[in-house]
Design a protein around this motif. Sequence first.
Motif, PDB file in Angstrom:
ATOM      1  N   ILE A 179      -0.402 -24.388  90.851  1.00 12.90           N
ATOM      2  CA  ILE A 179      -0.776 -23.345  89.893  1.00 12.90           C
ATOM      3  C   ILE A 179      -1.568 -22.229  90.572  1.00 12.90           C
ATOM      4  O   ILE A 179      -1.363 -21.040  90.291  1.00 12.90           O
ATOM      5  CB  ILE A 179      -1.585 -23.959  88.729  1.00 12.90           C
ATOM      6  N   VAL A 180      -2.468 -22.592  91.474  1.00 15.81           N
ATOM      7  CA  VAL A 180      -3.294 -21.573  92.124  1.00 15.81           C
ATOM      8  C   VAL A 180      -2.613 -20.975  93.353  1.00 15.81           C
ATOM      9  O   VAL A 180      -3.109 -19.993  93.912  1.00 15.81           O
ATOM     10  CB  VAL A 180      -4.666 -22.156  92.528  1.00 15.81           C
ATOM     11  N   ALA A 181      -1.488 -21.532  93.769  1.00 15.65           N
ATOM     12  CA  ALA A 181      -0.779 -20.997  94.935  1.00 15.65           C
ATOM     13  C   ALA A 181      -0.109 -19.673  94.573  1.00 15.65           C
ATOM     14  O   ALA A 181       0.290 -19.460  93.421  1.00 15.65           O
ATOM     15  CB  ALA A 181       0.265 -22.003  95.420  1.00 15.65           C
ATOM     16  N   PRO A 182       0.013 -18.770  95.532  1.00 17.28           N
ATOM     17  CA  PRO A 182       0.659 -17.467  95.271  1.00 17.28           C
ATOM     18  C   PRO A 182       2.182 -17.585  95.246  1.00 17.28           C
ATOM     19  O   PRO A 182       2.892 -16.945  96.024  1.00 17.28           O
ATOM     20  CB  PRO A 182       0.177 -16.607  96.442  1.00 17.28           C
ATOM     21  N   ALA A 183       2.676 -18.421  94.369  1.00 16.33           N
ATOM     22  CA  ALA A 183       4.117 -18.638  94.254  1.00 16.33           C
ATOM     23  C   ALA A 183       4.496 -18.591  92.776  1.00 16.33           C
ATOM     24  O   ALA A 183       3.909 -19.302  91.955  1.00 16.33           O
ATOM     25  CB  ALA A 183       4.499 -19.989  94.852  1.00 16.33           C
ATOM     26  N   ARG A 184       5.459 -17.758  92.460  1.00 18.29           N
ATOM     27  CA  ARG A 184       5.894 -17.638  91.070  1.00 18.29           C
ATOM     28  C   ARG A 184       6.745 -18.842  90.677  1.00 18.29           C
ATOM     29  O   ARG A 184       7.401 -19.462  91.513  1.00 18.29           O
ATOM     30  CB  ARG A 184       6.680 -16.341  90.866  1.00 18.29           C
ATOM     31  N   ARG A 185       6.726 -19.141  89.376  1.00 18.49           N
ATOM     32  CA  ARG A 185       7.451 -20.322  88.898  1.00 18.49           C
ATOM     33  C   ARG A 185       8.962 -20.127  88.918  1.00 18.49           C
ATOM     34  O   ARG A 185       9.704 -21.077  89.146  1.00 18.49           O
ATOM     35  CB  ARG A 185       7.013 -20.657  87.460  1.00 18.49           C
ATOM     36  N   LEU A 186       9.423 -18.904  88.658  1.00 14.06           N
ATOM     37  CA  LEU A 186      10.874 -18.697  88.584  1.00 14.06           C
ATOM     38  C   LEU A 186      11.569 -19.062  89.888  1.00 14.06           C
ATOM     39  O   LEU A 186      12.520 -19.869  89.878  1.00 14.06           O
ATOM     40  CB  LEU A 186      11.186 -17.259  88.179  1.00 14.06           C
ATOM     41  N   PRO A 187      11.177 -18.514  91.034  1.00 11.48           N
ATOM     42  CA  PRO A 187      11.855 -18.936  92.280  1.00 11.48           C
ATOM     43  C   PRO A 187      11.637 -20.401  92.617  1.00 11.48           C
ATOM     44  O   PRO A 187      12.514 -21.043  93.220  1.00 11.48           O
ATOM     45  CB  PRO A 187      11.238 -18.011  93.340  1.00 11.48           C
ATOM     46  N   TYR A 188      10.479 -20.946  92.229  1.00  6.67           N
ATOM     47  CA  TYR A 188      10.223 -22.371  92.457  1.00  6.67           C
ATOM     48  C   TYR A 188      11.255 -23.214  91.714  1.00  6.67           C
ATOM     49  O   TYR A 188      11.871 -24.122  92.293  1.00  6.67           O
ATOM     50  CB  TYR A 188       8.804 -22.700  91.992  1.00  6.67           C
ATOM     51  N   LEU A 189      11.473 -22.902  90.447  1.00  6.71           N
ATOM     52  CA  LEU A 189      12.447 -23.653  89.656  1.00  6.71           C
ATOM     53  C   LEU A 189      13.871 -23.348  90.083  1.00  6.71           C
ATOM     54  O   LEU A 189      14.753 -24.212  90.018  1.00  6.71           O
ATOM     55  CB  LEU A 189      12.250 -23.346  88.168  1.00  6.71           C
ATOM     56  N   LEU A 190      14.124 -22.115  90.525  1.00  2.70           N
ATOM     57  CA  LEU A 190      15.454 -21.778  91.023  1.00  2.70           C
ATOM     58  C   LEU A 190      15.783 -22.593  92.277  1.00  2.70           C
ATOM     59  O   LEU A 190      16.939 -22.975  92.487  1.00  2.70           O
ATOM     60  CB  LEU A 190      15.534 -20.288  91.343  1.00  2.70           C
ATOM     61  N   GLY A 191      14.775 -22.857  93.102  1.00  2.00           N
ATOM     62  CA  GLY A 191      14.994 -23.686  94.281  1.00  2.00           C
ATOM     63  C   GLY A 191      15.434 -25.094  93.913  1.00  2.00           C
ATOM     64  O   GLY A 191      16.374 -25.641  94.511  1.00  2.00           O
ATOM     65  N   PHE A 192      14.778 -25.676  92.918  1.00  2.00           N
ATOM     66  CA  PHE A 192      15.181 -27.003  92.446  1.00  2.00           C
ATOM     67  C   PHE A 192      16.582 -26.966  91.838  1.00  2.00           C
ATOM     68  O   PHE A 192      17.377 -27.888  92.029  1.00  2.00           O
ATOM     69  CB  PHE A 192      14.179 -27.523  91.416  1.00  2.00           C
ATOM     70  N   SER A 193      16.875 -25.904  91.089  1.00  2.00           N
ATOM     71  CA  SER A 193      18.193 -25.793  90.470  1.00  2.00           C
ATOM     72  C   SER A 193      19.289 -25.642  91.507  1.00  2.00           C
ATOM     73  O   SER A 193      20.387 -26.206  91.361  1.00  2.00           O
ATOM     74  CB  SER A 193      18.216 -24.605  89.499  1.00  2.00           C
ATOM     75  N   ALA A 194      19.015 -24.873  92.565  1.00  2.00           N
ATOM     76  CA  ALA A 194      19.997 -24.722  93.639  1.00  2.00           C
ATOM     77  C   ALA A 194      20.255 -26.064  94.331  1.00  2.00           C
ATOM     78  O   ALA A 194      21.400 -26.416  94.646  1.00  2.00           O
ATOM     79  CB  ALA A 194      19.512 -23.688  94.648  1.00  2.00           C
ATOM     80  N   PHE A 195      19.192 -26.820  94.545  1.00  2.00           N
ATOM     81  CA  PHE A 195      19.356 -28.154  95.121  1.00  2.00           C
ATOM     82  C   PHE A 195      20.173 -29.045  94.189  1.00  2.00           C
ATOM     83  O   PHE A 195      21.076 -29.761  94.638  1.00  2.00           O
ATOM     84  CB  PHE A 195      17.997 -28.789  95.374  1.00  2.00           C
ATOM     85  N   ALA A 196      19.858 -28.996  92.888  1.00  2.00           N
ATOM     86  CA  ALA A 196      20.581 -29.829  91.923  1.00  2.00           C
ATOM     87  C   ALA A 196      22.059 -29.483  91.906  1.00  2.00           C
ATOM     88  O   ALA A 196      22.920 -30.367  91.837  1.00  2.00           O
ATOM     89  CB  ALA A 196      19.978 -29.642  90.531  1.00  2.00           C
ATOM     90  N   ALA A 197      22.382 -28.185  91.977  1.00  2.00           N
ATOM     91  CA  ALA A 197      23.783 -27.760  91.929  1.00  2.00           C
ATOM     92  C   ALA A 197      24.561 -28.284  93.124  1.00  2.00           C
ATOM     93  O   ALA A 197      25.706 -28.745  92.985  1.00  2.00           O
ATOM     94  CB  ALA A 197      23.859 -26.238  91.864  1.00  2.00           C
ATOM     95  N   THR A 198      23.961 -28.245  94.298  1.00  2.00           N
ATOM     96  CA  THR A 198      24.661 -28.730  95.484  1.00  2.00           C
ATOM     97  C   THR A 198      24.754 -30.256  95.497  1.00  2.00           C
ATOM     98  O   THR A 198      25.773 -30.817  95.909  1.00  2.00           O
ATOM     99  CB  THR A 198      23.946 -28.251  96.760  1.00  2.00           C
ATOM    100  N   ALA A 199      23.697 -30.911  95.037  1.00  2.00           N
ATOM    101  CA  ALA A 199      23.709 -32.377  95.023  1.00  2.00           C
ATOM    102  C   ALA A 199      24.705 -32.912  93.993  1.00  2.00           C
ATOM    103  O   ALA A 199      25.465 -33.845  94.272  1.00  2.00           O
ATOM    104  CB  ALA A 199      22.307 -32.909  94.730  1.00  2.00           C
TER     105      ALA A 199
END
Length: 265
Positions: A101-121
């Motif tokens: 939460i305190v890291a300088p990382a937005r949630r949208l790309p974070y969740l997109l990364g998981f979704s991209a992994f899910a799509a390939t898996a």
Amino acid sequence: MAVAWATLRRSWLVTRRAYPWSYFISTLLLGVFTIGLGYLGLRAIAGDQVSAEFTGMAGTGDYLGYIAVGAAAYMFVVHGILWAGKAMLQEQREGTMGALIVAPARRLPYLLGFSAFAATAVAIEVAVLLGFAALFGVRPATTGAVDAVLAVVGLALAVFGMSVVLSNVMIVAGEAHITQNTVFYSIALLSGFTFPRDYLPEVFQWLGELVPVTAAMDVIRGVFTGGTGLPLDRLGVAVLISLLYVAAGLLSMPWAERRAMERSY
């Protein structure tokens, strides 16, 4: 998109070292049993005959092909929602959500990364399932490569929209099983994976329209089983509802994170 790429890479590294084979097998068996029972029902009960009512509602007389495409799509939806939907809950369980939460990382790309992994898996898992279906003579056909890509992208967007909303529900509730099973059984009933939605009472058909996966499945059906081509109107509906889910999930995420942090203390 550095955050999305880093998340995708981390997910692959973790999965490669500790792949959840029991999880893979359990989900694959659901699709295998669905196709297997459909085959037995067609042969032993229906005598290889498909009713004119089903053909009219489904837009095809290929019952096994209809079931196989639905089972593959359901596997794609279930795993896609779980990987992205449980991402924040997993951070919460491991005690790293506060740092995220305190890291300088937005949630949208974070969740997109998981979704991209899910799509390939899940692509590997769907390929295995369709390979099993091929043993029964099932050969899903598409109305065109462009239609197929757009249909799958529409379904992936619907899955992502649902996963963002589900992620908030999971971290606020602090659990996954009841929430995810409620969602999966609901969409299995409402979204037309294994039977035409016209069989449902009208009120359930309208409820299904509130779920982005429903319109996306109509697109999948038109491209892979109905032979009618890409229904642009339903694709537009799927994209619109999916984007509304994404917006609602992202806007409510700060509140959900605060509630989750309050529960942990």
